[in-house]
Design a protein around this motif. Structure first.
Motif, PDB file in Angstrom:
ATOM      1  N   ALA A  99     -10.040  74.999 -77.511  1.00 29.09           N
ATOM      2  CA  ALA A  99      -8.836  75.536 -78.156  1.00 29.09           C
ATOM      3  C   ALA A  99      -7.551  74.947 -77.603  1.00 29.09           C
ATOM      4  CB  ALA A  99      -8.822  77.060 -78.018  1.00 29.09           C
ATOM      5  N   GLN A 100      -7.575  74.517 -76.339  1.00 30.82           N
ATOM      6  CA  GLN A 100      -6.384  73.958 -75.691  1.00 30.82           C
ATOM      7  C   GLN A 100      -6.310  72.434 -75.777  1.00 30.82           C
ATOM      8  OE1 GLN A 100      -8.490  76.243 -73.874  1.00 30.82           O
ATOM      9  NE2 GLN A 100      -7.259  77.834 -74.858  1.00 30.82           N
ATOM     10  N   SER A 119     -14.000  63.264 -84.196  1.00 33.09           N
ATOM     11  CA  SER A 119     -13.813  64.578 -83.596  1.00 33.09           C
ATOM     12  C   SER A 119     -14.718  65.679 -84.134  1.00 33.09           C
ATOM     13  CB  SER A 119     -12.350  65.014 -83.773  1.00 33.09           C
ATOM     14  OG  SER A 119     -12.004  65.080 -85.150  1.00 33.09           O
ATOM     15  N   HIS A 120     -15.457  65.452 -85.194  1.00 32.26           N
ATOM     16  CA  HIS A 120     -16.263  66.543 -85.754  1.00 32.26           C
ATOM     17  C   HIS A 120     -17.382  66.908 -84.782  1.00 32.26           C
ATOM     18  CE1 HIS A 120     -18.676  68.980 -88.424  1.00 32.26           C
ATOM     19  NE2 HIS A 120     -17.695  68.943 -89.312  1.00 32.26           N
ATOM     20  N   PRO A 121     -17.536  68.206 -84.449  1.00 32.32           N
ATOM     21  CA  PRO A 121     -18.555  68.607 -83.470  1.00 32.32           C
ATOM     22  C   PRO A 121     -19.986  68.264 -83.867  1.00 32.32           C
ATOM     23  CG  PRO A 121     -16.981  70.381 -83.831  1.00 32.32           C
ATOM     24  CD  PRO A 121     -16.697  69.349 -84.876  1.00 32.32           C
ATOM     25  N   GLU A 122     -20.250  68.171 -85.163  1.00 28.62           N
ATOM     26  CA  GLU A 122     -21.604  67.843 -85.614  1.00 28.62           C
ATOM     27  C   GLU A 122     -21.803  66.339 -85.793  1.00 28.62           C
ATOM     28  OE1 GLU A 122     -23.975  70.114 -85.699  1.00 28.62           O
ATOM     29  OE2 GLU A 122     -22.429  71.497 -84.985  1.00 28.62           O
ATOM     30  N   GLY A 123     -20.758  65.581 -85.561  1.00 27.09           N
ATOM     31  CA  GLY A 123     -20.847  64.131 -85.701  1.00 27.09           C
ATOM     32  C   GLY A 123     -20.267  63.658 -87.014  1.00 27.09           C
ATOM     33  N   GLU A 124     -19.767  62.450 -87.011  1.00 29.80           N
ATOM     34  CA  GLU A 124     -19.234  61.862 -88.238  1.00 29.80           C
ATOM     35  C   GLU A 124     -19.476  60.368 -88.241  1.00 29.80           C
ATOM     36  OE1 GLU A 124     -14.657  61.487 -88.054  1.00 29.80           O
ATOM     37  OE2 GLU A 124     -15.062  63.399 -87.041  1.00 29.80           O
ATOM     38  N   ARG A 125     -19.761  59.868 -89.428  1.00 30.43           N
ATOM     39  CA  ARG A 125     -20.054  58.449 -89.622  1.00 30.43           C
ATOM     40  C   ARG A 125     -18.934  57.808 -90.428  1.00 30.43           C
ATOM     41  NH1 ARG A 125     -25.760  57.188 -92.213  1.00 30.43           N
ATOM     42  NH2 ARG A 125     -24.848  58.423 -93.906  1.00 30.43           N
ATOM     43  N   HIS A 126     -18.538  56.617 -90.002  1.00 31.98           N
ATOM     44  CA  HIS A 126     -17.486  55.871 -90.692  1.00 31.98           C
ATOM     45  C   HIS A 126     -17.975  54.447 -90.923  1.00 31.98           C
ATOM     46  CE1 HIS A 126     -14.277  58.903 -90.063  1.00 31.98           C
ATOM     47  NE2 HIS A 126     -14.989  59.188 -88.984  1.00 31.98           N
ATOM     48  N   GLN A 127     -17.495  53.851 -91.981  1.00 33.61           N
ATOM     49  CA  GLN A 127     -17.823  52.457 -92.259  1.00 33.61           C
ATOM     50  C   GLN A 127     -16.543  51.635 -92.320  1.00 33.61           C
ATOM     51  OE1 GLN A 127     -20.418  51.756 -95.558  1.00 33.61           O
ATOM     52  NE2 GLN A 127     -20.654  49.590 -95.086  1.00 33.61           N
ATOM     53  N   LEU A 128     -16.488  50.582 -91.521  1.00 26.67           N
ATOM     54  CA  LEU A 128     -15.399  49.614 -91.595  1.00 26.67           C
ATOM     55  C   LEU A 128     -15.925  48.441 -92.415  1.00 26.67           C
ATOM     56  CD1 LEU A 128     -13.975  49.644 -87.935  1.00 26.67           C
ATOM     57  CD2 LEU A 128     -13.379  51.095 -89.889  1.00 26.67           C
ATOM     58  N   VAL A 141     -16.810  69.710 -77.874  1.00 28.55           N
ATOM     59  CA  VAL A 141     -15.996  70.910 -77.768  1.00 28.55           C
ATOM     60  C   VAL A 141     -16.106  71.502 -76.367  1.00 28.55           C
ATOM     61  CG1 VAL A 141     -15.593  73.243 -78.676  1.00 28.55           C
ATOM     62  CG2 VAL A 141     -16.215  71.378 -80.234  1.00 28.55           C
ATOM     63  N   GLU A 142     -17.332  71.607 -75.856  1.00 28.02           N
ATOM     64  CA  GLU A 142     -17.565  72.085 -74.499  1.00 28.02           C
ATOM     65  C   GLU A 142     -18.612  71.198 -73.827  1.00 28.02           C
ATOM     66  OE1 GLU A 142     -15.937  74.300 -72.888  1.00 28.02           O
ATOM     67  OE2 GLU A 142     -14.847  75.343 -74.496  1.00 28.02           O
ATOM     68  N   HIS A 143     -18.389  70.900 -72.564  1.00 26.18           N
ATOM     69  CA  HIS A 143     -19.311  70.115 -71.749  1.00 26.18           C
ATOM     70  C   HIS A 143     -20.360  71.068 -71.193  1.00 26.18           C
ATOM     71  CE1 HIS A 143     -20.644  66.897 -69.173  1.00 26.18           C
ATOM     72  NE2 HIS A 143     -20.180  67.434 -68.051  1.00 26.18           N
ATOM     73  N   GLU A 144     -21.499  71.161 -71.860  1.00 24.39           N
ATOM     74  CA  GLU A 144     -22.527  72.131 -71.501  1.00 24.39           C
ATOM     75  C   GLU A 144     -23.912  71.565 -71.813  1.00 24.39           C
ATOM     76  OE1 GLU A 144     -21.452  75.474 -73.860  1.00 24.39           O
ATOM     77  OE2 GLU A 144     -22.026  74.548 -75.764  1.00 24.39           O
ATOM     78  N   PRO A 145     -24.980  72.140 -71.222  1.00 26.53           N
ATOM     79  CA  PRO A 145     -26.330  71.582 -71.424  1.00 26.53           C
ATOM     80  C   PRO A 145     -26.791  71.560 -72.877  1.00 26.53           C
ATOM     81  CG  PRO A 145     -26.305  72.995 -69.492  1.00 26.53           C
ATOM     82  CD  PRO A 145     -24.972  73.177 -70.175  1.00 26.53           C
TER      83      PRO A 145
END
Length: 266
Positions: A99-100, A119-128, A141-145
């Motif tokens: 949040a911060q 930045s999407h928490p579930e992942g995002e794909r981009h094509q150049l 979002v959080e550094h956790e196991p």
């Protein structure tokens, strides 16, 4: 969708820049350490320009915390713009998307139009499409196991180059997930992507698995107590004509950074 034949690409991969060095606020040498950090990042940008790379990859922790001072943010924006080429980056555990998050406070891609922040928490794909390149990463979002940086990486898309970004601990397959943000060998191996650019380990390290080339670039800075930061970046060359297809070189920034600091001191 029509995929054009692959072209040779050159990528500069860095991570763990840690601008502002928030964790060392009581150290009497803090000013000197910050000077090294800033010069190291400027040297990364210099190298990207000199090598005429097609893409700069920052695999997390551009900032040392979610409360960098204004000068550090202004410096980051200035240097990212100066690169004058596409940049892709993900947050790390120090500048994660809680949040911060600094990335909620400052819309970095609006300030740097050459920057893609994944930045999407579930992942995002981009094509150049101009580089016949597919990119993927997740926003931490959080550094956790329970957070797996490569969790949900999609299958390959046609014959394009495939480059993924991740920020976490590399772990062998038989090691229990007791650490936050684990990146398992099997996850790298099963992706079948061309290159996985990793951050969080501050030393240059080859963790390639099977046919997949994967490296920690190491941190570009170096100073006492910097958690093994070794002053390196990875220069990655994707070449369809090469037998290996993916060639990675370790670039030692320390002589360049030290020379620049000495020149500034004159």
């Amino acid at each position: 969708m029509t995929i054009t034949p692959r072209q040779a690409l050159k990528i500069l991969h860095t991570a763990d820049v840690h601008l502002d060095l928030d964790g060392y606020v009581t150290d009497p040498h803090l000013g000197r350490y910050r000077q090294i950090l800033h010069q190291a990042f400027s040297t990364v940008i210099d190298l990207a320009i000199q090598e005429n790379v097609d893409l700069l990859v920052i695999a997390g922790d551009l900032f040392d915390s979610n409360r960098p001072n204004g000068d550090a943010v202004d410096f980051a924006v200035q240097e990212l713009r100066r690169a004058a080429r596409p940049i892709v980056m993900i947050p790390g555990n120090h500048d994660c998307l809680n949040a911060q998050s600094i990335y909620h406070q400052i819309k970095l891609p609006e300030a740097c139009t050459n920057l893609l922040l994944i930045s999407h928490p579930e992942g995002e794909r981009h094509q150049l499409s101009e580089y016949n390149l597919v990119l993927w990463g997740r926003g931490m979002v959080e550094h956790e196991p329970s957070y797996h940086p490569l969790g949900g990486i999609p299958p390959r898309l046609g014959d394009a180059w495939h480059v993924a970004l991740g920020h976490g601990f590399f772990m062998e397959d038989d090691v229990p997930s007791y650490r936050s943000s684990p990146i398992y060998a099997r996850e790298i191996r099963a992706s079948h992507w061309d290159y996985i650019a990793l951050g969080h380990c501050h030393a240059f390290q080859d963790v390639s698995q099977g046919s997949v080339t994967a490296y920690f670039s190491g941190a570009p800075s170096f100073y006492p107590g910097a958690q093994g930061a070794d002053g390196h970046v990875a220069l990655v060359q994707l070449n369809p004509a090469s037998a290996s297809r993916v060639d990675v070189s370790r670039i030692d920034l320390r002589p360049l950074v030290n020379a620049a600091l000495a020149q500034r001191a004159l």
